[in-house]
Design an enzyme around this catalytic site. Structure first.
Site, PDB file in Angstrom:
ATOM      1  N   THR A 235     -11.402 -35.580  27.494  1.00 49.30           N
ATOM      2  CA  THR A 235     -12.267 -35.588  26.311  1.00 49.30           C
ATOM      3  C   THR A 235     -11.589 -36.264  25.111  1.00 49.30           C
ATOM      4  O   THR A 235     -12.140 -37.179  24.504  1.00 49.30           O
ATOM      5  CB  THR A 235     -12.634 -34.134  25.928  1.00 49.30           C
ATOM      6  N   VAL A 236     -10.378 -35.818  24.791  1.00 47.85           N
ATOM      7  CA  VAL A 236      -9.718 -36.332  23.576  1.00 47.85           C
ATOM      8  C   VAL A 236      -9.217 -37.761  23.802  1.00 47.85           C
ATOM      9  O   VAL A 236      -9.336 -38.628  22.925  1.00 47.85           O
ATOM     10  CB  VAL A 236      -8.559 -35.405  23.134  1.00 47.85           C
TER      11      VAL A 236
ATOM     12  N   GLY B  24     -17.817 -30.350  25.920  1.00 47.96           N
ATOM     13  CA  GLY B  24     -16.421 -30.786  25.798  1.00 47.96           C
ATOM     14  C   GLY B  24     -15.669 -30.101  24.667  1.00 47.96           C
ATOM     15  O   GLY B  24     -14.636 -30.587  24.219  1.00 47.96           O
TER      16      GLY B  24
ATOM     17  N   VAL C  78      -4.832 -29.122  15.385  1.00 43.97           N
ATOM     18  CA  VAL C  78      -5.412 -28.051  14.555  1.00 43.97           C
ATOM     19  C   VAL C  78      -6.682 -28.541  13.855  1.00 43.97           C
ATOM     20  O   VAL C  78      -6.650 -29.555  13.148  1.00 43.97           O
ATOM     21  CB  VAL C  78      -4.420 -27.573  13.465  1.00 43.97           C
TER      22      VAL C  78
ATOM     23  N   LYS D 269      -2.964 -22.473  16.704  1.00 46.12           N
ATOM     24  CA  LYS D 269      -3.237 -23.355  15.560  1.00 46.12           C
ATOM     25  C   LYS D 269      -2.727 -22.715  14.265  1.00 46.12           C
ATOM     26  O   LYS D 269      -2.144 -23.390  13.418  1.00 46.12           O
ATOM     27  CB  LYS D 269      -4.739 -23.650  15.483  1.00 46.12           C
TER      28      LYS D 269
END
Ligand code: HSE
Length: 325
Positions: free
Chosen positions: A14-15, A179, A124, A197
């Site tokens: 996804t990223v 996602g 984050v 995070k």
């Protein structure tokens, strides 16, 4: 003219794809993706012009690559790739909150040893520039409190349960389909992802390493339709809230579901949006809101890190005056 800097990319999920799509919109940047390391070469993919391999060493031992971008979800492998790349003198970007949150002491050592050319904005708050802001903009200010919504999937689930009376399972499947969720969604709903995070923000806000083992963490799995109905009847919403407070010489962190009233700044932060409010001694409260998960927002944070690396930016955390003993 300086030649283009060569990127080795780990991960094309996804990223990774979000980063690739974002980068294509910036053809002026003096960079090129030379190699992409993926677990499975047989999957159909976008990016036909890219060179794919399943051998990490093809990237790690290539002296031509000067930037490594790590966007995989295996925290252990991610740590190895990041460390090897830094040892080889490469600049590194990561989005791996689990790896960074669990390895803050090593991360701190890396920053000291390798000049901090290791950036991780996408770890984050998705597309919200919060690590950069806490690290740089608020560096010389005493941070008193950080409070916010740091997990897009759980916020999406609670929003659909609240607004549309969806069952938890249906909302979670949808968060996975879009996602937003981790491969192991337990991390999202349990509050652990948000805790990693928060620990990263605590590190940049105070220069201190805190383990999530000391956090008070509560899952959203106990937030039933009944709980939501009761909150709604009082005009409130249930949200998974991450809080970091400095009390004297101690930092106290928690991630837990809270009933939020309409006059709270987090009340209208719905679906996969995240929000982070940073309260500082000098300039007061600052609220950042934006998309906390998803390919393009998270990929855009990776691209922002890349642009900062090209400008020679490094984190300032080692220069922060420690305000906590
Ligand atoms: N699973 C994460 C979330 C992705 O839902 O917030 C972004 O870190």
């Amino acid at each position: 003219m300086k030649s283009a800097r060569k990127i080795g990319l780990f991960g094309f999920g996804t990223v990774g794809k979000g980063f690739y799509e974002n980068l294509k919109k910036h053809p002026h940047l003096p960079v090129s993706i030379e190699k992409v390391c993926v677990k499975r070469l047989d999957l159909p993919r976008i990016g036909h012009e890219l060179y794919f391999t399943d051998n990490p060493d093809e990237l790690l031992s290539d002296p031509e690559l000067d930037i490594i971008i790590e966007l995989i979800d295996d925290a252990e492998a991610a740590k190895y790739y990041v460390e090897q790349a830094l040892l080889a003198g490469k600049d590194v970007i990561s989005a791996n909150k689990k790896m960074i949150g669990e390895s803050l002491q090593d991360v701190d050592n890396w920053h000291q040893s390798f000049g901090s050319h290791f950036l991780y904005e996408a770890a984050v708050g998705g597309g919200i520039p919060i690590v950069h802001s806490v690290d740089g903009f608020f560096r010389d200010q005493e941070v008193k409190e950080i409070r916010g919504i740091l997990n897009g999937s759980s916020n999406y689930i609670l929003t659909q349960m609240q607004r549309n009376n969806w069952a938890f399972e249906k909302a979670l499947s949808e968060a996975q389909a879009k996602g937003f969720a981790e491969r192991n969604p337990v991390l999202d709903v349990s509050g652990i992802d948000a805790s990693y995070k928060l620990s990263i923000l605590a590190y940049h806000a105070f220069g201190e390493i805190s383990s999530i083992k000391s956090f008070e963490i509560e899952s959203i799995e106990g937030v039933t339709k009944e709980v939501i109905k009761r909150a709604k009847a009082k005009g409130r919403k249930v949200k998974l809230v991450a809080t970091l407070k400095k009390t004297g010489h101690e930092i106290v962190c928690s991630v837990k579901p809270e009933n939020i009233s309409p006059n709270d700044e987090l009340y209208s932060v719905d679906f996969e949006n995240n929000a982070v409010s940073v309260e500082t001694l000098i300039s007061g409260r600052h609220v950042f809101v934006g998309k906390g998960a998803g390919a393009l927002p998270t990929g855009s944070a990776v691209l922002e890190d890349l642009k900062r690396l090209l400008d020679g930016y490094s984190y300032q955390v080692s220069k922060r005056v420690k305000t906590v003993a």
